[in-house]
Motif scaffolding. Structure first.
Motif, PDB file in Angstrom:
ATOM      1  N   ALA A 225      36.653  62.630  38.728  1.00 28.36           N
ATOM      2  CA  ALA A 225      36.024  62.815  40.034  1.00 28.36           C
ATOM      3  C   ALA A 225      36.169  64.259  40.505  1.00 28.36           C
ATOM      4  O   ALA A 225      35.234  64.842  41.079  1.00 28.36           O
ATOM      5  CB  ALA A 225      36.638  61.859  41.054  1.00 28.36           C
ATOM      6  N   LEU A 226      37.329  64.860  40.246  1.00 31.74           N
ATOM      7  CA  LEU A 226      37.549  66.248  40.646  1.00 31.74           C
ATOM      8  C   LEU A 226      36.729  67.207  39.783  1.00 31.74           C
ATOM      9  O   LEU A 226      36.185  68.201  40.284  1.00 31.74           O
ATOM     10  CB  LEU A 226      39.037  66.584  40.543  1.00 31.74           C
ATOM     11  CG  LEU A 226      39.944  65.784  41.496  1.00 31.74           C
ATOM     12  CD1 LEU A 226      41.413  66.079  41.210  1.00 31.74           C
ATOM     13  CD2 LEU A 226      39.618  66.092  42.957  1.00 31.74           C
ATOM     14  N   GLY A 227      36.611  66.906  38.491  1.00 27.74           N
ATOM     15  CA  GLY A 227      35.773  67.723  37.620  1.00 27.74           C
ATOM     16  C   GLY A 227      34.325  67.686  38.046  1.00 27.74           C
ATOM     17  O   GLY A 227      33.628  68.713  38.051  1.00 27.74           O
ATOM     18  N   PHE A 263      39.886  63.830  29.733  1.00 35.37           N
ATOM     19  CA  PHE A 263      39.669  63.364  28.362  1.00 35.37           C
ATOM     20  C   PHE A 263      40.986  63.012  27.688  1.00 35.37           C
ATOM     21  O   PHE A 263      41.117  61.955  27.050  1.00 35.37           O
ATOM     22  CB  PHE A 263      38.927  64.439  27.560  1.00 35.37           C
ATOM     23  CG  PHE A 263      38.766  64.108  26.111  1.00 35.37           C
ATOM     24  CD1 PHE A 263      37.841  63.163  25.692  1.00 35.37           C
ATOM     25  CD2 PHE A 263      39.548  64.733  25.149  1.00 35.37           C
ATOM     26  CE1 PHE A 263      37.700  62.845  24.351  1.00 35.37           C
ATOM     27  CE2 PHE A 263      39.419  64.427  23.814  1.00 35.37           C
ATOM     28  CZ  PHE A 263      38.484  63.476  23.406  1.00 35.37           C
ATOM     29  N   GLU A 264      41.973  63.887  27.825  1.00 37.64           N
ATOM     30  CA  GLU A 264      43.270  63.632  27.199  1.00 37.64           C
ATOM     31  C   GLU A 264      43.911  62.374  27.760  1.00 37.64           C
ATOM     32  O   GLU A 264      44.533  61.593  27.016  1.00 37.64           O
ATOM     33  CB  GLU A 264      44.187  64.836  27.410  1.00 37.64           C
ATOM     34  CG  GLU A 264      43.767  66.069  26.618  1.00 37.64           C
ATOM     35  CD  GLU A 264      44.579  67.302  26.981  1.00 37.64           C
ATOM     36  OE1 GLU A 264      45.415  67.206  27.914  1.00 37.64           O
ATOM     37  OE2 GLU A 264      44.382  68.363  26.350  1.00 37.64           O
ATOM     38  N   PHE A 282      31.030  60.332  27.826  1.00 38.79           N
ATOM     39  CA  PHE A 282      30.689  61.009  29.076  1.00 38.79           C
ATOM     40  C   PHE A 282      31.615  62.194  29.305  1.00 38.79           C
ATOM     41  O   PHE A 282      31.161  63.290  29.662  1.00 38.79           O
ATOM     42  CB  PHE A 282      30.785  60.029  30.249  1.00 38.79           C
ATOM     43  CG  PHE A 282      30.420  60.649  31.575  1.00 38.79           C
ATOM     44  CD1 PHE A 282      29.097  60.823  31.940  1.00 38.79           C
ATOM     45  CD2 PHE A 282      31.409  61.061  32.459  1.00 38.79           C
ATOM     46  CE1 PHE A 282      28.762  61.399  33.163  1.00 38.79           C
ATOM     47  CE2 PHE A 282      31.083  61.635  33.684  1.00 38.79           C
ATOM     48  CZ  PHE A 282      29.753  61.808  34.033  1.00 38.79           C
ATOM     49  N   LEU A 283      32.913  61.986  29.097  1.00 45.40           N
ATOM     50  CA  LEU A 283      33.868  63.069  29.310  1.00 45.40           C
ATOM     51  C   LEU A 283      33.646  64.205  28.301  1.00 45.40           C
ATOM     52  O   LEU A 283      33.754  65.390  28.651  1.00 45.40           O
ATOM     53  CB  LEU A 283      35.293  62.542  29.203  1.00 45.40           C
ATOM     54  CG  LEU A 283      35.726  61.529  30.280  1.00 45.40           C
ATOM     55  CD1 LEU A 283      37.196  61.191  30.124  1.00 45.40           C
ATOM     56  CD2 LEU A 283      35.450  62.048  31.682  1.00 45.40           C
ATOM     57  N   LYS A 284      33.335  63.868  27.053  1.00 48.69           N
ATOM     58  CA  LYS A 284      33.061  64.903  26.057  1.00 48.69           C
ATOM     59  C   LYS A 284      31.828  65.720  26.448  1.00 48.69           C
ATOM     60  O   LYS A 284      31.812  66.957  26.320  1.00 48.69           O
ATOM     61  CB  LYS A 284      32.839  64.259  24.678  1.00 48.69           C
ATOM     62  CG  LYS A 284      34.098  63.751  24.004  1.00 48.69           C
ATOM     63  CD  LYS A 284      33.758  63.203  22.623  1.00 48.69           C
ATOM     64  CE  LYS A 284      35.007  62.797  21.857  1.00 48.69           C
ATOM     65  NZ  LYS A 284      34.661  62.277  20.506  1.00 48.69           N
ATOM     66  N   TRP A 285      30.801  65.021  26.910  1.00 49.63           N
ATOM     67  CA  TRP A 285      29.560  65.681  27.332  1.00 49.63           C
ATOM     68  C   TRP A 285      29.828  66.654  28.483  1.00 49.63           C
ATOM     69  O   TRP A 285      29.442  67.823  28.432  1.00 49.63           O
ATOM     70  CB  TRP A 285      28.544  64.603  27.723  1.00 49.63           C
ATOM     71  CG  TRP A 285      27.359  65.069  28.508  1.00 49.63           C
ATOM     72  CD1 TRP A 285      26.768  66.302  28.477  1.00 49.63           C
ATOM     73  CD2 TRP A 285      26.629  64.307  29.461  1.00 49.63           C
ATOM     74  NE1 TRP A 285      25.707  66.343  29.359  1.00 49.63           N
ATOM     75  CE2 TRP A 285      25.596  65.140  29.963  1.00 49.63           C
ATOM     76  CE3 TRP A 285      26.729  62.999  29.928  1.00 49.63           C
ATOM     77  CZ2 TRP A 285      24.677  64.698  30.928  1.00 49.63           C
ATOM     78  CZ3 TRP A 285      25.813  62.559  30.874  1.00 49.63           C
ATOM     79  CH2 TRP A 285      24.804  63.400  31.368  1.00 49.63           C
ATOM     80  N   LYS A 286      30.527  66.165  29.513  1.00 51.87           N
ATOM     81  CA  LYS A 286      30.775  67.008  30.684  1.00 51.87           C
ATOM     82  C   LYS A 286      31.737  68.157  30.369  1.00 51.87           C
ATOM     83  O   LYS A 286      31.618  69.253  30.923  1.00 51.87           O
ATOM     84  CB  LYS A 286      31.317  66.156  31.831  1.00 51.87           C
ATOM     85  CG  LYS A 286      30.278  65.195  32.405  1.00 51.87           C
ATOM     86  CD  LYS A 286      29.093  65.953  32.983  1.00 51.87           C
ATOM     87  CE  LYS A 286      28.044  65.047  33.556  1.00 51.87           C
ATOM     88  NZ  LYS A 286      26.910  65.802  34.141  1.00 51.87           N
ATOM     89  N   LEU A 328      25.697  65.665  22.915  1.00 53.03           N
ATOM     90  CA  LEU A 328      26.564  64.636  23.493  1.00 53.03           C
ATOM     91  C   LEU A 328      25.849  63.869  24.602  1.00 53.03           C
ATOM     92  O   LEU A 328      26.096  62.671  24.783  1.00 53.03           O
ATOM     93  CB  LEU A 328      27.842  65.283  24.035  1.00 53.03           C
ATOM     94  CG  LEU A 328      28.833  65.753  22.975  1.00 53.03           C
ATOM     95  CD1 LEU A 328      29.902  66.650  23.592  1.00 53.03           C
ATOM     96  CD2 LEU A 328      29.482  64.554  22.282  1.00 53.03           C
ATOM     97  N   CYS A 329      24.968  64.539  25.337  1.00 56.16           N
ATOM     98  CA  CYS A 329      24.181  63.851  26.363  1.00 56.16           C
ATOM     99  C   CYS A 329      23.300  62.791  25.728  1.00 56.16           C
ATOM    100  O   CYS A 329      23.219  61.659  26.220  1.00 56.16           O
ATOM    101  CB  CYS A 329      23.331  64.864  27.129  1.00 56.16           C
ATOM    102  SG  CYS A 329      22.251  64.117  28.380  1.00 56.16           S
ATOM    103  N   ARG A 330      22.662  63.132  24.614  1.00 56.21           N
ATOM    104  CA  ARG A 330      21.831  62.156  23.901  1.00 56.21           C
ATOM    105  C   ARG A 330      22.682  61.017  23.359  1.00 56.21           C
ATOM    106  O   ARG A 330      22.297  59.839  23.435  1.00 56.21           O
ATOM    107  CB  ARG A 330      21.057  62.838  22.763  1.00 56.21           C
ATOM    108  CG  ARG A 330      19.949  63.760  23.228  1.00 56.21           C
ATOM    109  CD  ARG A 330      19.042  64.150  22.073  1.00 56.21           C
ATOM    110  NE  ARG A 330      19.754  64.931  21.064  1.00 56.21           N
ATOM    111  CZ  ARG A 330      19.834  66.258  21.061  1.00 56.21           C
ATOM    112  NH1 ARG A 330      19.245  66.964  22.017  1.00 56.21           N
ATOM    113  NH2 ARG A 330      20.475  66.890  20.088  1.00 56.21           N
ATOM    114  N   ASP A 331      23.850  61.360  22.802  1.00 59.45           N
ATOM    115  CA  ASP A 331      24.743  60.331  22.265  1.00 59.45           C
ATOM    116  C   ASP A 331      25.209  59.388  23.370  1.00 59.45           C
ATOM    117  O   ASP A 331      25.281  58.173  23.172  1.00 59.45           O
ATOM    118  CB  ASP A 331      25.958  60.981  21.597  1.00 59.45           C
ATOM    119  CG  ASP A 331      25.598  61.746  20.334  1.00 59.45           C
ATOM    120  OD1 ASP A 331      24.482  61.555  19.819  1.00 59.45           O
ATOM    121  OD2 ASP A 331      26.433  62.551  19.880  1.00 59.45           O
TER     122      ASP A 331
END
Length: 412
Positions: A225-227, A263-264, A282-286, A328-331
């Motif tokens: 949420a903060l990211g 992510f971690e 989602f986290l990898k994409w962002k 990653l967005c497509r994935d």
């Protein structure tokens, strides 16, 4: 998106396989199941008025949650906002009464409500679809988790474009500042869970909690949420002609930290279903998008100095991470359950054009993936995290607890 999560795996197959656009990801709405407040152990120690009050308030939560999911599944956007308000109101009223169960007296061994009642909730990211735990802290965490997810859901709805014209469909509506407040509200609630509720939970009980309300997952959601707050703030800074490159670089670099920590944290939670895997994507994409922005602005700042080679390397990294974020967005969109691919918006709408142009000006042509260049990546500035938010406070304890002879409300 979201409410389909409350269904069993077989029921998932009967629902639409494609959900709406995702601007703010959240792992669905956990639904409360019925609780027997009238069992003999509870009646033995607490008044019928108190039992009736708790049962009535929780029943309203169950009904409001089911109604909110029904409206969401019907894709009735006109009614979704009002259903969220209804559910939030029911949760806050119940939370006021629920607090009384967490007083020292109520949790005493003699007639403990926590031992008398078994609280049941559906799960979203745990392989077990429902969990029954005889703990008032599990109930409190579940209620607060649902409130936080409602804030994320509202942020997603606020950012989703209104289909009134083709032009508006190109980007989310300009409710970005409202979305920031909703994201910070989710972060506040999750912070309360981590800092104020979890320290009171006995260690043996923590092992019985499903993945959805495990401390690491709650922390990951808070960091997410903060990211996302910083992602939106970067977009606002780009639109602000007075914002300097240094300011934009700092926002982007801080966002990288938040996404990395989120992510971690998620990696330490055992997620064994499709929604958990989608959450990781989602986290990898962002994270990749944030790195693209951070390296771009770092490169522009370095271009103003003497070290042109480091500037060029930063812009090369930005272009590579931009390409990675698109993949990653497509994935993410294609991963089950399938979601509509959201249009490029906010900071990345601008940067998806500016980054390749800047790389081209520097005479850079990216031909290899980021993974082959990690050892050569220039270091980003290590800024301390500066986001601040107000402390979340629970509503006042319901007055009915003061009427119980043996239990007095805990002071705030």
């Amino acid at each position: 998106m979201g409410c389909a999560l409350s269904k069993t795996q077989d029921e998932h197959a009967t629902l639409s396989t494609t959900l709406g656009e995702v601007y703010v990801f959240f792992p669905g709405l956990r639904l409360p199941r019925k609780v027997d407040f009238g069992n003999s152990l509870v009646r033995e120690h607490y008044s019928s008025a108190l039992i009736g009050r708790l049962a009535a308030l929780r029943s309203k939560v169950v009904a409001a949650a089911e109604n909110a999911c029904k409206i969401a599944k019907a894709n009735n956007k006109a009614s979704e906002t009002s259903s969220i308000y209804e559910l939030r109101s029911a949760l806050e009223n119940y939370l006021s009464a629920l607090q009384g169960m967490t007083t020292t007296e109520a949790l005493g061994e003699e007639g403990s409500l926590s031992n008398c009642l078994e609280f049941c909730w559906s799960n979203q990211e745990d392989e077990i679809k429902e969990s029954v735990v005889p703990s008032v802290y599990y109930e409190l965490l579940s209620v607060l988790h649902l409130l936080a997810m409602l804030s994320l859901l509202e942020a997603n709805l606020t950012l989703t474009p209104k289909p009134s014209s083709e032009d508006q469909r190109l980007r989310p509506n300009d409710g970005r500042k409202a979305a920031v407040e909703m994201l910070l509200e989710a972060a506040r609630i999750l912070d309360y869970c981590i800092e104020r509720v979890y320290p009171n939970v006995p260690e043996d009980l923590k092992t019985k909690f499903p993945a959805d309300v495990q401390e690491e997952l709650l922390k990951s959601l808070q960091l997410q949420a903060l990211g996302q707050t910083l992602e939106i703030q970067l977009g606002l800074a780009i639109d602000n002609l007075k914002a300097t490159l240094a300011v934009k670089r700092r926002i982007a670099c801080e966002a990288v930290k938040y996404w990395q920590m989120a992510f971690e944290g998620l990696q330490r939670v055992r997620l064994q279903n499709n929604w958990g895997e989608k959450h990781v994507l989602f986290l990898k994409w962002k994270r990749a998008s944030a790195k693209a922005a951070a390296y771009y602005y770092h490169g522009l700042v370095l271009e103003e100095g003497p070290d042109k080679s480091k500037a060029a390397a930063s812009l090369q990294a930005a272009e590579a991470f931009l390409a990675e974020s698109r993949t990653l967005c497509r994935d993410f969109s294609a991963a089950s359950p399938v979601t509509k691919k959201s249009p490029v918006w906010g900071a990345m709408k601008s940067l998806s054009q500016k980054i390749p142009d800047a790389a081209s000006r520097a005479g850079i042509t990216t031909t290899k993936g980021v993974s082959q260049k990690h050892s050569k990546l220039p270091e980003l500035p290590d800024f301390s995290l500066s986001l601040q938010w107000d402390v979340y406070e629970l509503p006042a304890i319901d007055a009915i607890w003061s009427q119980e002879r043996s239990i007095a409300p805990r002071p705030n």
